[in-house]
Enzyme design. Structure first.
Site, mmCIF file in Angstrom:
data_model
loop_
_atom_site.group_PDB
_atom_site.id
_atom_site.type_symbol
_atom_site.label_atom_id
_atom_site.label_comp_id
_atom_site.label_asym_id
_atom_site.label_seq_id
_atom_site.Cartn_x
_atom_site.Cartn_y
_atom_site.Cartn_z
ATOM 1 C CD GLU A 63 -4.032 -12.074 6.928
ATOM 2 O OE1 GLU A 63 -3.713 -10.858 6.837
ATOM 3 O OE2 GLU A 63 -5.126 -12.449 7.406
ATOM 4 C CG PHE A 125 -18.596 -11.849 4.407
ATOM 5 C CD1 PHE A 125 -18.326 -10.486 4.281
ATOM 6 C CD2 PHE A 125 -18.059 -12.532 5.486
ATOM 7 C CE1 PHE A 125 -17.551 -9.823 5.222
ATOM 8 C CE2 PHE A 125 -17.280 -11.881 6.427
ATOM 9 C CZ PHE A 125 -17.022 -10.522 6.292
ATOM 10 C CD GLN A 126 -13.903 -12.238 5.582
ATOM 11 O OE1 GLN A 126 -13.819 -13.363 6.066
ATOM 12 N NE2 GLN A 126 -13.375 -11.171 6.171
ATOM 13 C CE LYS A 175 -16.756 -21.721 8.558
ATOM 14 N NZ LYS A 175 -17.339 -20.491 9.100
ATOM 15 C CG MET A 484 17.704 1.720 -4.586
ATOM 16 S SD MET A 484 19.494 1.853 -4.806
ATOM 17 C CE MET A 484 20.032 0.230 -4.267
HETATM 18 C C1 LIG Z 1 6.854 -2.784 -1.710
HETATM 19 C C2 LIG Z 1 7.816 -1.917 -2.422
HETATM 20 N N1 LIG Z 1 7.479 -0.646 -2.736
HETATM 21 C C3 LIG Z 1 8.351 0.157 -3.376
HETATM 22 C C4 LIG Z 1 9.603 -0.295 -3.722
HETATM 23 C C5 LIG Z 1 10.575 0.612 -4.456
HETATM 24 N N2 LIG Z 1 11.770 0.865 -3.630
HETATM 25 C C6 LIG Z 1 12.921 0.168 -3.781
HETATM 26 S S1 LIG Z 1 14.091 0.604 -2.696
HETATM 27 C C7 LIG Z 1 13.111 1.765 -1.994
HETATM 28 C C8 LIG Z 1 13.590 2.600 -0.857
HETATM 29 C C9 LIG Z 1 13.751 1.802 0.371
HETATM 30 O O1 LIG Z 1 13.967 2.681 1.457
HETATM 31 P P1 LIG Z 1 14.483 2.146 2.834
HETATM 32 O O2 LIG Z 1 13.684 0.959 3.241
HETATM 33 O O3 LIG Z 1 14.571 3.251 3.806
HETATM 34 O O4 LIG Z 1 15.928 1.582 2.454
HETATM 35 P P2 LIG Z 1 17.215 2.446 1.986
HETATM 36 O O5 LIG Z 1 17.243 2.383 0.497
HETATM 37 O O6 LIG Z 1 17.055 3.819 2.504
HETATM 38 O O7 LIG Z 1 18.359 1.711 2.570
HETATM 39 C C10 LIG Z 1 11.867 1.804 -2.623
HETATM 40 C C11 LIG Z 1 10.772 2.708 -2.290
HETATM 41 C C12 LIG Z 1 9.904 -1.629 -3.391
HETATM 42 N N3 LIG Z 1 11.089 -2.188 -3.720
HETATM 43 N N4 LIG Z 1 9.019 -2.410 -2.740
#
Ligand SMILES: Cc1ncc(C[n+]2csc(CCOP(=O)(O)OP(=O)(O)O)c2C)c(N)n1
Ligand SMILES: [Mg+2]
Lengths: 572, 172
Positions: A63, A125-126, A175, A484
């Protein structure tokens, strides 16, 4: 309702609440429904099957994929994205996307199934308290109590989602409602006395703004996504050109003003350009059009536009004065306001000195990056993606370093072509959003720039690419890291790389191929251009695993807690 | 600073939840809320007493309330000519001698004793919050066993002094 008769002609069957719902969607001219079935929505899926409705249903594999696709669709079409999911886990799987849409003001109408009215409140349920869960993350939400209310509720929901400041609206349908045979007179008309967005600017504020502009030596426009929502890009361009005002964009506002225009300073904020951020610091009049002064834009508020008179044009009065004290508040639609300003005769000011200063900054402090001889430089790769797509692609991104590089290096000249998760920063957004974008703009080149981390959160939607032969081009900037996070650990945690480097990864080529999608891998810069030409010319979906340098950071940067004038990494 | 804010709202499902949720999410400090029917069918009236830190936060408060789709009108009536009342029920320990003493204390407040048992009596008082508070303070030494308040409910007096202008967040 004209649709009603069509349905009846097709089926000659009894009409249930679900049929009434389908009619209501047809009346709203929905062409694409992103959804996933389950027990509580079986009557609705049955009605879809029976109706041969004029819209298509896109079956995701999770989803979250449905709702991010709907967001991508909304972003490129300006129309509401429509989602359908079942009760309980189906509904809760939508929560991230609903929140994302709320933060980024995306119009969505989300339908969730609910257990039958007779068992609501018994932990059936659900069963999940969807209204309770979604109240803080929706513009509005409903639970339908009578079949006869369906047409009116759907109309009202579409109206709320798309008018004023757009946002997500949830309609929870028990439902028993969707399966009830409809006998009552349908209610069509809605009334919302408490909801009347102001769209026309107050003439007094327009005079004030005109006056401020006349006296400004160093004016600056900050254009946000509100400009795009209001379809005011042409007016913005005309206004900026007429009065010779430089323009900077927020992350989400990119494309609302042509990036290649001589008055464009590029993006402002945490990873914005030095020129744009210094312009905010030095300007004497800041005209914010449709941006919300988010903290990633402003940096430390103490140093934000300290010398400026601030004008803020926003359709949402609650945004005005929320973060930044405002001298000239204009609660109105961006287009109406710009038109009113264009209709006002204002003495044409001379900003030559200001323009020269900005031009010098642009020349002296451009974006910079290193090239490596080993793997591919990610910033350079983005430049090549821009070049090889002639700057005309719809670009969706995930969240992380690659997102910021895409924002920095892919210049958008038109609105509605930049799809990214700004407010919530949702990893897993970029790829499904590209699917929705491609449904919204079937003839455009859609490029999804994702990280190796975020892609792994929602790549199951590769199934849709295959199923629909959607020609989305997925470019993975694979740095084998949560880049990042790694960057922040390098800069602010003494290189203690806690849980941010991947020690194992899938073979993305084989992964794509296992879904029946073409997969490529590239790890040398010399192969990049040819690969991109091949990929962009290919008539079908492609996933490219681009091996990029890991030890590189997004610069320039406003470090946390610092002011907009205190950027680091401005030069090499 | 404490503000008295009133809101008229459409009586739709979840409206109270939506409003209190918003106040909580945006870190507004609710001192009291009272909700009930108004003169118009389908429209409820809410009265909030909220402690805000400064004018910017007050402005946000009224704007965020106004932004709610079911909210019809928001007024900050703190600085106007208003009638404001709350009701408190106070159960105090008291028998014999103490009873008449307590009666003497509550008389000037026009409070009344509405329940009596062997060891306790229950006092009902209505009035402005500071009056109610004053009585509670006076009764404390006797030992308050139980206390409940309705929260303030309030509206404008029939006549307003001329110089008062309405604080309407949409006036910008
Ligand atoms: C759902 C979610 N979990 C954690 C984060 C924290 N976060 C921000 S950037 C990042 C790293 C992203 O890694 P990647 O997708 O490999 O992109 P890159 O920065 O390496 O280009 C994380 C873990 C987030 N923004 N969203
Ligand atoms: Mg990565």
């Amino acid at each position: 309702m004209k649709a009603r008769h069509e349905v009846e002609q097709h089926t000659n069957e009894v009409v249930t609440g679900a049929d009434v719902l389908i009619d209501a969607l047809v009346d709203e001219e929905v062409d694409t429904l992103f959804g996933y079935p389950g027990g509580a929505v079986l009557p609705i899926y049955d009605a879809i099957y029976r109706s041969q409705a004029s819209f298509k249903h896109v079956l995701s594999r999770h989803e979250q994929g449905s709702i991010h696709a709907a967001e991508g669709y909304a972003r490129v079409t300006g129309k509401p994205g429509v989602v359908l999911a079942t009760s309980g886990p189906g509904a809760t799987n939508l929560i991230t996307g609903i929140t994302d849409a709320m933060m980024d003001s995306l119009p969505l109408v989300v339908f969730t199934g609910q257990v039958a009215n007779s068992v609501i409140g018994t932990d059936a349920f659900q069963e999940a308290d969807v209204l309770g869960i979604t109240t803080p993350i929706t513009k509005y939400n409903y639970q339908v109590k009578n079949v006869s209310d369906i047409p009116k509720t759907v109309k009202e929901a579409f109206h709320i989602a798309t008018s004023g400041r757009p946002g997500p609206v949830v309609i929870d349908i028990p439902k028993n409602i969707s399966s009830t045979v409809e006998l009552d007179q349908l209610e069509e008309e809605f009334s919302l006395p408490g909801y009347q967005p102001t769209t026309q600017p107050n003439p007094l504020q327009i005079v004030k703004l005109a006056d401020a502009l006349k006296n400004a030596k160093r004016p600056l426009i900050l254009a946000g996504a509100g400009v795009t929502f209001a379809e005011a890009s042409d007016q913005l361009k005309e206004f900026a050109e007429k009065y010779d005002i430089p323009v900077t964009n927020t992350l989400l506002g990119l494309g609302s003003f042509p990036g290649s225009h001589s008055l464009s300073l590029g993006m402002a904020g945490m990873h914005g350009t030095y020129t744009a951020n210094m312009a905010i610091y030095e300007c004497d009049l800041l005209i914010n059009i449709g941006a919300r002064f988010d903290d990633r834009l402003t940096g430390n508020l103490k140093h934000f536009a300290p010398k400026a008179k601030v004008a803020h044009i926003d359709i949402d009065p609650a945004e005005i004065g929320k973060n930044v004290p405002t001298d000239i508040p204009v609660v109105a639609d961006a287009k109406e306001t710009l038109q009113a300003l264009l209709n006002t005769s204002i003495e044409k000011p001379d900003h030559d000195e200001w323009q020269d200063e900005l031009q010098a900054n642009k020349t002296n402090y451009p974006l910079w990056h290193d090239r490596s001889n080993e793997l591919i430089s990610p910033q350079w790769l983005l430049e090549q993606i821009f070049n090889e797509s002639n700057g005309e692609a719809i670009v969706t991104t995930d969240v992380g370093q690659h997102q910021m590089w895409a924002a920095q290096y892919y210049q958008f000249d038109k609105p509605n072509r930049w799809v990214t998760s700004g407010g919530l920063g949702t990893m897993g957004f970029g790829f499904p959003a590209a699917i929705g974008a491609q449904f919204g703009a079937p003839d455009d080149l859609v490029v999804s720039v994702v990280g190796d981390g975020g892609f792994q959160m929602t790549f199951q939607e590769l199934s849709i690419l295959k199923e629909r032969n959607l020609p989305v081009k997925v470019i993975i900037l694979n740095n084998e890291a949560l880049g990042m996070v790694r960057q922040w650990q390098e800069s602010f945690y003494d290189e203690r790389y806690s849980e941010s480097i991947f020690s194992s990864q899938p073979d993305f080529v084989k992964l794509a191929e296992s879904y029946g999608v073409r997969g490529l891998k590239v790890d040398k810069e010399e192969d990049v251009v040819e690969m991109l030409q091949d990929v962009f010319a290919y008539d079908g979906p492609v996933v490219v695993d681009c091996r990029v340098v890991q030890q590189t950071s997004v610069y320039p940067m406003i470090a946390p807690g610092k002011g907009i004038h205190e950027m680091i990494g401005v030069t090499k | 600073m404490k503000r008295i804010i009133t809101a008229t709202v459409q009586n739709r499902g979840g409206v109270l939840n939506r409003i209190t949720g918003m106040l909580h999410k945006r870190q507004f400090n609710i001192e009291s809320i009272s909700v009930g029917a108004s003169e118009t069918e389908g429209v409820s009236k809410m009265t909030f007493v909220i402690d805000v830190s400064d004018n910017q936060s007050l402005e946000q408060l009224t704007k965020q309330l106004n932004k709610q789709i079911d909210v019809l009108k928001v007024s900050d009536i703190t600085d106007k000519a208003i009638v404001a009342r709350e009701l408190a029920l106070i159960k105090v320990t008291g028998s014999g001698q103490l009873r008449s003493e307590i009666q003497g204390i509550i008389a000037p407040f026009r409070a009344s004793i509405i329940d009596v048992s062997k060891e306790s009596l229950t006092i009902q008082v209505t009035g402005k919050p500071d009056k109610v508070e004053a009585l509670i303070t006076l009764l404390k030494p006797y030992g308050i066993k139980e206390l409940t308040k309705t929260g303030v409910t309030s509206f404008l007096r029939g006549q307003q002094p001329k110089q008062v202008t309405e604080l309407n967040s949409y006036s910008i």
